[in-house]
Structure formats: structure tokens, C-alpha cells
Design a protein around this motif. Structure first.
Motif, short mmCIF file in Angstrom:
data_model
loop_
_atom_site.label_atom_id
_atom_site.label_comp_id
_atom_site.label_asym_id
_atom_site.label_seq_id
_atom_site.Cartn_x
_atom_site.Cartn_y
_atom_site.Cartn_z
N GLY A 111 42.74 47.52 -20.17
CA GLY A 111 43.22 48.92 -20.93
C GLY A 111 43.79 49.88 -20.18
N LEU A 112 43.61 49.66 -19.06
CA LEU A 112 44.12 50.85 -18.04
C LEU A 112 45.76 50.78 -17.84
CD1 LEU A 112 41.46 51.42 -15.23
CD2 LEU A 112 41.46 52.38 -17.53
N THR A 113 46.13 52.16 -17.39
CA THR A 113 47.66 52.00 -16.96
C THR A 113 47.82 51.74 -15.68
OG1 THR A 113 47.37 54.13 -16.26
CG2 THR A 113 48.14 54.06 -18.59
N PRO A 114 48.96 51.09 -15.36
CA PRO A 114 49.13 51.09 -13.86
C PRO A 114 48.49 51.99 -12.82
CG PRO A 114 51.06 50.25 -14.99
CD PRO A 114 50.31 51.06 -15.91
N GLN A 115 49.03 53.36 -13.23
CA GLN A 115 48.55 54.57 -12.33
C GLN A 115 47.25 54.77 -12.41
OE1 GLN A 115 50.89 54.54 -14.64
NE2 GLN A 115 52.62 55.93 -14.66
N ALA A 116 46.39 54.33 -13.54
CA ALA A 116 44.93 54.06 -13.59
C ALA A 116 44.34 53.39 -12.52
CB ALA A 116 44.18 54.15 -15.00
N ARG A 117 44.71 52.29 -12.45
CA ARG A 117 44.63 51.18 -11.67
C ARG A 117 44.87 51.29 -10.13
NH1 ARG A 117 45.54 45.48 -15.43
NH2 ARG A 117 45.84 46.69 -17.18
N VAL A 118 45.80 52.16 -9.79
CA VAL A 118 45.81 52.70 -8.24
C VAL A 118 44.81 53.48 -8.06
CG1 VAL A 118 47.29 54.00 -6.79
CG2 VAL A 118 48.55 52.60 -8.34
N GLY A 119 44.06 54.30 -9.06
CA GLY A 119 43.09 55.18 -8.85
C GLY A 119 41.88 54.33 -8.68
N LYS A 120 41.85 53.13 -9.08
CA LYS A 120 40.79 52.04 -9.13
C LYS A 120 40.74 51.28 -7.71
CE LYS A 120 38.37 52.91 -12.93
NZ LYS A 120 37.06 53.28 -13.09
N GLY A 121 42.00 51.31 -7.09
CA GLY A 121 42.06 50.70 -5.65
C GLY A 121 42.93 49.59 -5.74
N MET A 122 43.97 49.68 -6.58
CA MET A 122 45.25 48.46 -6.47
C MET A 122 46.39 49.18 -6.21
SD MET A 122 44.31 46.89 -10.13
CE MET A 122 45.10 45.24 -10.11
N GLY A 123 46.85 48.52 -5.03
CA GLY A 123 48.21 49.00 -4.63
C GLY A 123 49.29 47.85 -4.94
N PHE A 124 50.64 48.26 -5.41
CA PHE A 124 51.45 47.27 -5.68
C PHE A 124 52.85 47.76 -5.16
CE2 PHE A 124 54.95 45.95 -8.80
CZ PHE A 124 54.59 44.51 -8.80
N VAL A 125 53.58 46.54 -4.49
CA VAL A 125 54.83 46.81 -3.98
C VAL A 125 55.77 46.03 -4.46
CG1 VAL A 125 56.09 46.51 -1.61
CG2 VAL A 125 53.60 47.11 -1.75
N PRO A 126 56.61 46.69 -5.23
CA PRO A 126 57.80 45.74 -5.88
C PRO A 126 58.63 45.37 -5.19
CG PRO A 126 58.15 47.97 -6.47
CD PRO A 126 56.69 48.07 -5.56
N GLN A 127 59.47 44.11 -5.64
CA GLN A 127 60.44 43.54 -4.72
C GLN A 127 61.47 44.49 -4.23
OE1 GLN A 127 62.13 40.02 -6.33
NE2 GLN A 127 63.47 39.49 -4.48
N THR A 128 61.96 45.15 -5.26
CA THR A 128 63.31 45.92 -4.78
C THR A 128 62.95 47.54 -5.18
OG1 THR A 128 63.93 45.84 -7.02
CG2 THR A 128 64.98 44.34 -5.46
N SER A 129 63.83 48.40 -4.69
CA SER A 129 63.43 49.82 -5.13
C SER A 129 62.05 50.31 -4.79
CB SER A 129 63.82 50.35 -6.69
OG SER A 129 64.81 49.89 -6.79
N ASN A 130 61.47 49.73 -3.51
CA ASN A 130 60.29 50.14 -3.24
C ASN A 130 60.07 51.12 -2.01
OD1 ASN A 130 60.97 48.65 -0.94
ND2 ASN A 130 59.95 46.83 -1.51
#
Length: 237
Positions: free
Chosen positions: A72-91
Motif C-alpha cells: 500500500g505504500l507510495t513509491p516515495q515511501a518505498r524510497v524511505g524504506k530503502g528502495m532505489g529506482f533508476v528509470p530508463q529515460t529522464s533519469n
């Protein structure tokens, strides 16, 4: 049996109110492991990874990180939990310097970031040389290093990469893969989508071949490379 460090289990869903793209798809990665998602175009590879990061609506399934349900967490909250995401473009921020890009990566932190910055520069020495240069002036491979470095500035436990070697030369691809292996050796879990399937499976502890939003084959990278059916259908023989 203990559960994998990160798991997106039985994920079914799509974007907004659109049709489902994923159908009971499961992805998992252990601590310090490299898990690679491969498959034909339109198989739902990037969508599956975005689902793990909370970027689309799951109708069924769950995502758990270190035993905690984060569905149920937003992507922002997941970053706070220790997840990093690198999109393919506009990164990256093209108008900011390399160092400013890295500083932007640490925006959620309230501690001293100097040590992490030094670690990123050790991993990617070219970024240290070009730290005062606008990121938009860098080559494609160097931009990818900035994007990965920026994600590492959050001190993630899991690093998710969407086609990190897209559009770079074979030499740069090999170098990026070497750096990804180094990141995993520090204990960070890597989950990545990659078009260069054969090369990616060579460095993968675990591989997932997706077909039309479903798990086609799941095995170690080496076993998938040796699987005649996988070779014939997905690796060009």
C-alpha cells in the motif's frame, strides 16, 4: 523456508483503469543478489519492476520488503524504506552538475552524505573528474553512471534498474555490468530489466523470463543460459 529479502508475489494489474499487463507475476531477490528480468518486447518487464516499486495498481498480489508488507505504500515511501529506482529515460537533471545530481539523490537524508559521495566517486571515477560539469554534457554511459550514483546516494537496500545499458556501446555495457556487480557485493540487492539478455544473465544470480506478463522461466542465470528452449526462443539460438 525464509522469504526472499524483496518479493513481488502473484502480481496482477496494470496502469490506472487500463487492462491488466501483469498476470500472476512473481519476482524476488535476495540480499546482495542480482536478479535480472528478460523477455521479448511487450512482455511486461518494466511494468513488473514498476509494480514492485508501487508505480501501478495491483488488483491481486503483494510486495514485501524484509518481511514487511509494503503493497500500500507510495513509491516515495518505498524510497524511505530503502528502495532505489533508476528509470530508463529522464533519469538525471541535465542542467545541474554531476555533483548537484548526486546531492539531489540524498534529499531524503538528514545525515552527512560526504562518505556516500566518496563511495560513489570510488565506484565511478569518471564522475569525480567531471563533478563540476553539467550532467547534460556527458556521454550516454556517463549519464547512466550519474543516474545509478544518484540512486545510491539514498543508501538503498535494493537498487532497481530499468534497462541500464540501453543505447550504450558494448564496452560501456561491460563496464556498467562490472559496476553493478560491485554494488551487489556491498550487500545491496539488484533487480534489473535488461534488453541485452545474454550478457545480463551471465552476471545474474537469478533470472526471470517474462512472457505476456507471466513468468515463463525462472532459474539461475547460468541455468537459463543453458536452457535450450530459452536459448532458442529468447536468446537467438
Amino acid at each position: 523456508m525464509s522469504e526472499p529479502f524483496l518479493i513481488g508475489e502473484n502480481m496482477t494489474g496494470g496502469y490506472g483503469t487500463g487492462a491488466d499487463i501483469l498476470h500472476g507475476c512473481t519476482l524476488a531477490v535476495e540480499k546482495g543478489e542480482i536478479a535480472v528480468i528478460v523477455g521479448p518486447n511487450g512482455a511486461g518487464k518494466s511494468t513488473a519492476m514498476k509494480a514492485v516499486f508501487g508505480m501501478l495498481n495491483l488488483r491481486t498480489g503483494a510486495v514485501r520488503l524484509d518481511g514487511e508488507d509494503i503493497t500500500g505504500l507510495t513509491p516515495q515511501a518505498r524510497v524511505g524504506k530503502g528502495m532505489g529506482f533508476v528509470p530508463q529515460t529522464s533519469n538525471i537533471f541535465t542542467s545541474l552538475t554531476v555533483e548537484e545530481n548526486l546531492e539531489m539523490g540524498a534529499f531524503i537524508r538528514r545525515d552527512d552524505i560526504a562518505e556516500t559521495m566518496a563511495q560513489v566517486y570510488e565506484l565511478f571515477p569518471i564522475l569525480k573528474d567531471k563533478r563540476s560539469q553539467p550532467a547534460g554534457e556527458l556521454s550516454g554511459g556517463q549519464r547512466q553512471q550519474v543516474a545509478v550514483g544518484r540512486a545510491l546516494m539514498t543508501q538503498p537496500q535494493v537498487l532497481m534498474l530499468d534497462e541500464p545499458t540501453a543505447g550504450v556501446s558494448p564496452i560501456v555495457m561491460d563496464e556498467l555490468f562490472d559496476r553493478i556487480i560491485e554494488v551487489a557485493r556491498t550487500g545491496i540487492s539488484i533487480l534489473m530489466v535488461e534488453q541485452n539478455a545474454r550478457q545480463a544473465l551471465e552476471i545474474a544470480d537469478k533470472g526471470y523470463v517474462l512472457v505476456q506478463g507471466r513468468n515463463g522461466f525462472t532459474d539461475t542465470g547460468k541455468a537459463l543460459l543453458a536452457n535450450p528452449e530459452v536459448r532458442k526462443s529468447f536468446l537467438g539460438g
